[in-house]
Design an enzyme around this catalytic site. Structure first.
Site, mmCIF file in Angstrom:
data_model
loop_
_atom_site.group_PDB
_atom_site.id
_atom_site.type_symbol
_atom_site.label_atom_id
_atom_site.label_comp_id
_atom_site.label_asym_id
_atom_site.label_seq_id
_atom_site.Cartn_x
_atom_site.Cartn_y
_atom_site.Cartn_z
ATOM 1 N N THR A 149 -3.171 -18.541 5.195
ATOM 2 C CA THR A 149 -4.196 -19.499 4.789
ATOM 3 C C THR A 149 -3.663 -20.930 4.755
ATOM 4 O O THR A 149 -2.457 -21.151 4.552
ATOM 5 C CB THR A 149 -4.708 -19.125 3.374
ATOM 6 O OG1 THR A 149 -5.518 -20.174 2.878
ATOM 7 C CG2 THR A 149 -3.570 -18.905 2.390
ATOM 8 N N ASP A 150 -4.574 -21.893 4.879
ATOM 9 C CA ASP A 150 -4.174 -23.306 4.757
ATOM 10 C C ASP A 150 -3.819 -23.667 3.312
ATOM 11 O O ASP A 150 -3.203 -24.701 3.061
ATOM 12 C CB ASP A 150 -5.278 -24.243 5.292
ATOM 13 C CG ASP A 150 -6.618 -24.118 4.580
ATOM 14 O OD1 ASP A 150 -6.747 -23.287 3.652
ATOM 15 O OD2 ASP A 150 -7.548 -24.871 4.957
ATOM 16 N N GLU A 151 -4.220 -22.798 2.346
ATOM 17 C CA GLU A 151 -4.007 -23.151 0.936
ATOM 18 C C GLU A 151 -2.528 -23.220 0.567
ATOM 19 O O GLU A 151 -2.174 -23.806 -0.455
ATOM 20 C CB GLU A 151 -4.725 -22.163 0.017
ATOM 21 C CG GLU A 151 -6.207 -22.140 0.267
ATOM 22 C CD GLU A 151 -7.033 -21.684 -0.917
ATOM 23 O OE1 GLU A 151 -6.502 -21.549 -2.032
ATOM 24 O OE2 GLU A 151 -8.236 -21.473 -0.708
ATOM 25 N N TYR A 187 -3.094 -17.386 -6.199
ATOM 26 C CA TYR A 187 -3.420 -16.861 -4.859
ATOM 27 C C TYR A 187 -2.567 -17.536 -3.793
ATOM 28 O O TYR A 187 -1.884 -16.876 -3.006
ATOM 29 C CB TYR A 187 -4.911 -17.054 -4.549
ATOM 30 C CG TYR A 187 -5.225 -16.912 -3.068
ATOM 31 C CD1 TYR A 187 -5.120 -15.676 -2.440
ATOM 32 C CD2 TYR A 187 -5.597 -18.020 -2.292
ATOM 33 C CE1 TYR A 187 -5.385 -15.539 -1.066
ATOM 34 C CE2 TYR A 187 -5.857 -17.893 -0.937
ATOM 35 C CZ TYR A 187 -5.746 -16.648 -0.326
ATOM 36 O OH TYR A 187 -6.000 -16.528 1.023
ATOM 37 N N LYS A 245 0.387 -16.014 -1.322
ATOM 38 C CA LYS A 245 0.318 -16.056 0.140
ATOM 39 C C LYS A 245 1.541 -16.813 0.699
ATOM 40 O O LYS A 245 2.096 -16.441 1.725
ATOM 41 C CB LYS A 245 -0.972 -16.720 0.611
ATOM 42 C CG LYS A 245 -2.234 -15.906 0.386
ATOM 43 C CD LYS A 245 -2.276 -14.595 1.156
ATOM 44 C CE LYS A 245 -2.437 -14.767 2.654
ATOM 45 N NZ LYS A 245 -2.661 -13.454 3.339
HETATM 46 P P1 NAD Z 1 -11.213 -9.927 1.650
HETATM 47 O O1 NAD Z 1 -10.879 -10.048 0.217
HETATM 48 O O2 NAD Z 1 -12.631 -9.998 2.088
HETATM 49 O O3 NAD Z 1 -10.621 -8.553 2.224
HETATM 50 C C1 NAD Z 1 -9.352 -8.082 1.908
HETATM 51 C C2 NAD Z 1 -9.273 -6.615 2.330
HETATM 52 O O4 NAD Z 1 -7.940 -6.165 2.030
HETATM 53 C C3 NAD Z 1 -10.234 -5.711 1.577
HETATM 54 O O5 NAD Z 1 -10.882 -4.832 2.473
HETATM 55 C C4 NAD Z 1 -9.329 -4.949 0.606
HETATM 56 O O6 NAD Z 1 -9.818 -3.642 0.303
HETATM 57 C C5 NAD Z 1 -8.035 -4.902 1.384
HETATM 58 N N1 NAD Z 1 -6.851 -4.749 0.520
HETATM 59 C C6 NAD Z 1 -6.569 -5.436 -0.611
HETATM 60 N N2 NAD Z 1 -5.403 -5.013 -1.128
HETATM 61 C C7 NAD Z 1 -4.924 -4.067 -0.276
HETATM 62 C C8 NAD Z 1 -3.753 -3.273 -0.253
HETATM 63 N N3 NAD Z 1 -2.821 -3.364 -1.233
HETATM 64 N N4 NAD Z 1 -3.568 -2.405 0.771
HETATM 65 C C9 NAD Z 1 -4.515 -2.301 1.740
HETATM 66 N N5 NAD Z 1 -5.643 -3.008 1.752
HETATM 67 C C10 NAD Z 1 -5.856 -3.893 0.760
HETATM 68 O O7 NAD Z 1 -10.347 -11.030 2.384
HETATM 69 P P2 NAD Z 1 -10.684 -11.876 3.693
HETATM 70 O O8 NAD Z 1 -11.463 -13.069 3.304
HETATM 71 O O9 NAD Z 1 -11.196 -10.950 4.730
HETATM 72 O O10 NAD Z 1 -9.213 -12.378 4.078
HETATM 73 C C11 NAD Z 1 -8.389 -11.604 4.955
HETATM 74 C C12 NAD Z 1 -7.051 -12.303 5.099
HETATM 75 O O11 NAD Z 1 -7.263 -13.606 5.630
HETATM 76 C C13 NAD Z 1 -6.308 -12.502 3.789
HETATM 77 O O12 NAD Z 1 -4.940 -12.297 4.027
HETATM 78 C C14 NAD Z 1 -6.585 -13.956 3.412
HETATM 79 O O13 NAD Z 1 -5.531 -14.487 2.658
HETATM 80 C C15 NAD Z 1 -6.667 -14.584 4.781
HETATM 81 N N6 NAD Z 1 -7.516 -15.781 4.885
HETATM 82 C C16 NAD Z 1 -8.799 -15.765 4.429
HETATM 83 C C17 NAD Z 1 -9.613 -16.897 4.604
HETATM 84 C C18 NAD Z 1 -11.052 -16.923 4.137
HETATM 85 O O14 NAD Z 1 -11.670 -17.993 4.167
HETATM 86 N N7 NAD Z 1 -11.645 -15.808 3.731
HETATM 87 C C19 NAD Z 1 -9.091 -18.026 5.227
HETATM 88 C C20 NAD Z 1 -7.751 -18.019 5.667
HETATM 89 C C21 NAD Z 1 -6.990 -16.876 5.515
HETATM 90 O O1 DAU Z 2 -8.807 -22.268 2.646
HETATM 91 C C1 DAU Z 2 -8.758 -20.900 2.950
HETATM 92 C C2 DAU Z 2 -9.153 -20.106 1.738
HETATM 93 O O2 DAU Z 2 -10.566 -20.246 1.600
HETATM 94 C C3 DAU Z 2 -8.772 -18.632 1.822
HETATM 95 O O3 DAU Z 2 -7.382 -18.519 1.874
HETATM 96 C C4 DAU Z 2 -9.309 -17.862 0.610
HETATM 97 O O4 DAU Z 2 -9.035 -16.479 0.744
HETATM 98 C C5 DAU Z 2 -10.809 -18.064 0.554
HETATM 99 O O5 DAU Z 2 -11.337 -17.438 -0.595
HETATM 100 C C6 DAU Z 2 -11.135 -19.561 0.521
HETATM 101 O O6 DAU Z 2 -10.683 -20.152 -0.731
HETATM 102 P P1 DAU Z 2 -11.567 -21.226 -1.504
HETATM 103 O O7 DAU Z 2 -11.153 -21.259 -2.913
HETATM 104 O O8 DAU Z 2 -11.600 -22.512 -0.753
HETATM 105 O O9 DAU Z 2 -13.010 -20.526 -1.318
HETATM 106 P P2 DAU Z 2 -14.248 -20.362 -2.314
HETATM 107 O O10 DAU Z 2 -15.392 -19.870 -1.469
HETATM 108 O O11 DAU Z 2 -13.905 -19.585 -3.516
HETATM 109 O O12 DAU Z 2 -14.545 -21.846 -2.728
HETATM 110 C C7 DAU Z 2 -14.829 -22.848 -1.766
HETATM 111 C C8 DAU Z 2 -15.024 -24.153 -2.502
HETATM 112 O O13 DAU Z 2 -16.245 -24.065 -3.255
HETATM 113 C C9 DAU Z 2 -13.934 -24.445 -3.506
HETATM 114 O O14 DAU Z 2 -13.703 -25.846 -3.546
HETATM 115 C C10 DAU Z 2 -14.523 -23.979 -4.840
HETATM 116 C C11 DAU Z 2 -16.007 -24.233 -4.656
HETATM 117 N N1 DAU Z 2 -16.906 -23.287 -5.366
HETATM 118 C C12 DAU Z 2 -16.697 -21.971 -5.195
HETATM 119 C C13 DAU Z 2 -17.513 -21.054 -5.843
HETATM 120 C C14 DAU Z 2 -17.288 -19.565 -5.668
HETATM 121 C C15 DAU Z 2 -17.933 -23.780 -6.135
HETATM 122 O O15 DAU Z 2 -18.134 -25.008 -6.259
HETATM 123 N N2 DAU Z 2 -18.748 -22.884 -6.764
HETATM 124 C C16 DAU Z 2 -18.575 -21.533 -6.666
HETATM 125 O O16 DAU Z 2 -19.332 -20.763 -7.293
#
Ligand code: NAD
Ligand code: DAU
Length: 354
Positions: free
Chosen positions: A133-135, A159, A163
């Site tokens: 992730t970019d975080e 988180y 990561k």
């Molecule tokens: P998600 O939370 O939707 O899905 C995570 C999945 O991993 C789930 O199906 C969960 O059951 C499984 N899981 C959790 N713990 C596990 C374990 N110990 N063993 C096996 N499976 C397990 O997450 P996502 O949004 O699909 O993100 C996927 C990946 O991409 C993550 O590594 C996250 O850090 C990364 N990522 C997400 C975003 C985003 O915006 N969602 C952006 C950048 C990177």
């Molecule tokens: O940047 C990549 C990341 O993006 C991933 O690594 C994470 O897995 C993914 O969850 C996401 O993280 P964020 O914290 O950016 O996503 P979230 O959707 O939780 O929040 C997006 C923005 O919106 C953040 O600034 C918080 C804000 N927010 C979020 C929620 C859930 C609100 O203002 N209200 C809300 O209820």
């Protein structure tokens, strides 16, 4: 040929599996623990498809992973599995440490042992791709340049710290053991089958349920948004042609403040599913207490993956967000099952007779 992916029942992993099998005959072993974020209903269309082998289990279960690697002999392992929600990491960080750090470590150990035993072409061609992730790069000021791959790590939440630790382990396994790794650091994804705890799906489902739309703080935090299928195409491209040991930032060049995202969702719903009283969904917006330690701005410089691997996102934010809202409107059952918790019964219901 086979690939093993972890976390393939989550938002991005499931989209990746669906995309992969739509364009490849290569089988996918899908290892997922099915935490609250895992939803096999997203993969219902693959039922009976012999190319998709689902295994419920933990990436930290070394014996299980050893067995899967020995039995299926994958040419690549793609690690999507993680605890992914920042707010949950603030309330209870332990699971993040266990899965994102300890789990990734155990997975790396199992993969290292497997790769060590490979020979010749199979060994040379093997890849471990880590999805990050970019975080991990921390928070930017308003005028700072976007994150490049050389930006120093400054994670701010449990988180992002977990990561970051996993990224460092992956890097170390390349440097120390020569494991053929690739890492992607992507910005915020959005699209179909996104669990409604995250901003965009939460706003859609709350709006339709006439609930408040909670915007943290002043709503001026900036994220870079990428349509999930563009993230999937970037991962496929890095797997195919990425240079070993390299990191690739992935983003959509779509920096937007949160309040603009919420207003866009409301405007699309006003158009596609107008309220009976003709008022805008934006009247449901409610500013609430800010997230502790909330990062102000993320921005990805995706220049490296564009230059080296000729990857480009296919969707603009406008096209991607419209598709996303349309998907939620067209799939009320998926949403209802998530909200009622019924999606967690899917394994028992669907596979009871298998
Ligand atoms: P998600 O939370 O939707 O899905 C995570 C999945 O991993 C789930 O199906 C969960 O059951 C499984 N899981 C959790 N713990 C596990 C374990 N110990 N063993 C096996 N499976 C397990 O997450 P996502 O949004 O699909 O993100 C996927 C990946 O991409 C993550 O590594 C996250 O850090 C990364 N990522 C997400 C975003 C985003 O915006 N969602 C952006 C950048 C990177
Ligand atoms: O940047 C990549 C990341 O993006 C991933 O690594 C994470 O897995 C993914 O969850 C996401 O993280 P964020 O914290 O950016 O996503 P979230 O959707 O939780 O929040 C997006 C923005 O919106 C953040 O600034 C918080 C804000 N927010 C979020 C929620 C859930 C609100 O203002 N209200 C809300 O209820």
């Amino acid at each position: 040929m086979t690939i093993l992916i972890t976390g393939g029942a989550g938002f991005i992993g499931a989209n990746f599996v669906l995309d992969w099998l739509a364009q490849s005959s290569e089988a996918v072993i899908n290892l997922d623990k099915l935490t609250y974020a895992g939803n096999l209903e997203t993969l219902a269309s693959l039922q009976g498809d012999a190319r998709h082998i689902f295994v419920q289990g933990d990436i930290g279960d070394s014996a299980l992973v050893d067995g899967l690697l020995a039995r299926h002999r994958p040419r690549a392992v793609l690690n999507f599995a993680a605890e992914s929600h920042v707010d949950r990491s603030i309330h209870s960080p332990e699971d993040f440490i266990q899965t994102n750090i300890v789990g990734t470590f155990r997975l790396l150990e199992a993969v290292r042992a497997y790769w060590n035993e490979l020979e010749g072409e199979a060994k040379a061609a093997f890849r471990f791709l880590h999805v990050s992730t970019d975080e991990v790069y921390g928070s930017l000021g308003a005028a700072d340049p976007a994150f490049t791959e050389d930006h120093r790590y400054e994670p701010n939440s449990p988180y992002s710290a977990s990561k970051a630790a996993s990224d460092h382990l992956v890097r170390a396994y390349h440097h120390t053991y020569g494991l053929p790794v690739l890492t992607t650091n992507c910005s915020n994804n959005y699209g179909p089958c996104h669990f409604p705890e995250k901003l965009i799906p939460l706003m859609i489902v709350n709006a339709l349920a006439s609930k408040a739309l909670p915007v943290y703080g002043d709503g001026m935090q900036v994220r870079d948004w990428l349509y999930v299928k563009d993230h999937c195409s970037a991962i496929r491209r890095v797997l195919e042609a990425g240079r070993l040991g390299e990191v690739y930032n992935v983003g959509g060049w779509n920096e937007k403040p949160n309040i603009e995202i919420v207003n866009t969702v409301c405007a699309l719903l006003d158009e596609l599913r107008p309220k009976v009283d003709a008022r805008s969904y934006s009247t449901q917006i409610s500013y609430v207490k800010d997230r502790p330690g909330h990062d102000r701005r993320y921005a990805i410089d995706a220049g490296k993956i564009e230059r080296e691997l000729a990857w480009r996102p296919a969707e603009t934010f406008e096209s991607g967000i419209r598709k996303t809202v349309q998907w939620y409107l067209a799939n009320p059952e998926w949403v209802a099952h998530v909200q009622s918790g019924a999606y967690r019964d899917w394994v028992q219901t669907q596979y009871a007779s298998v």
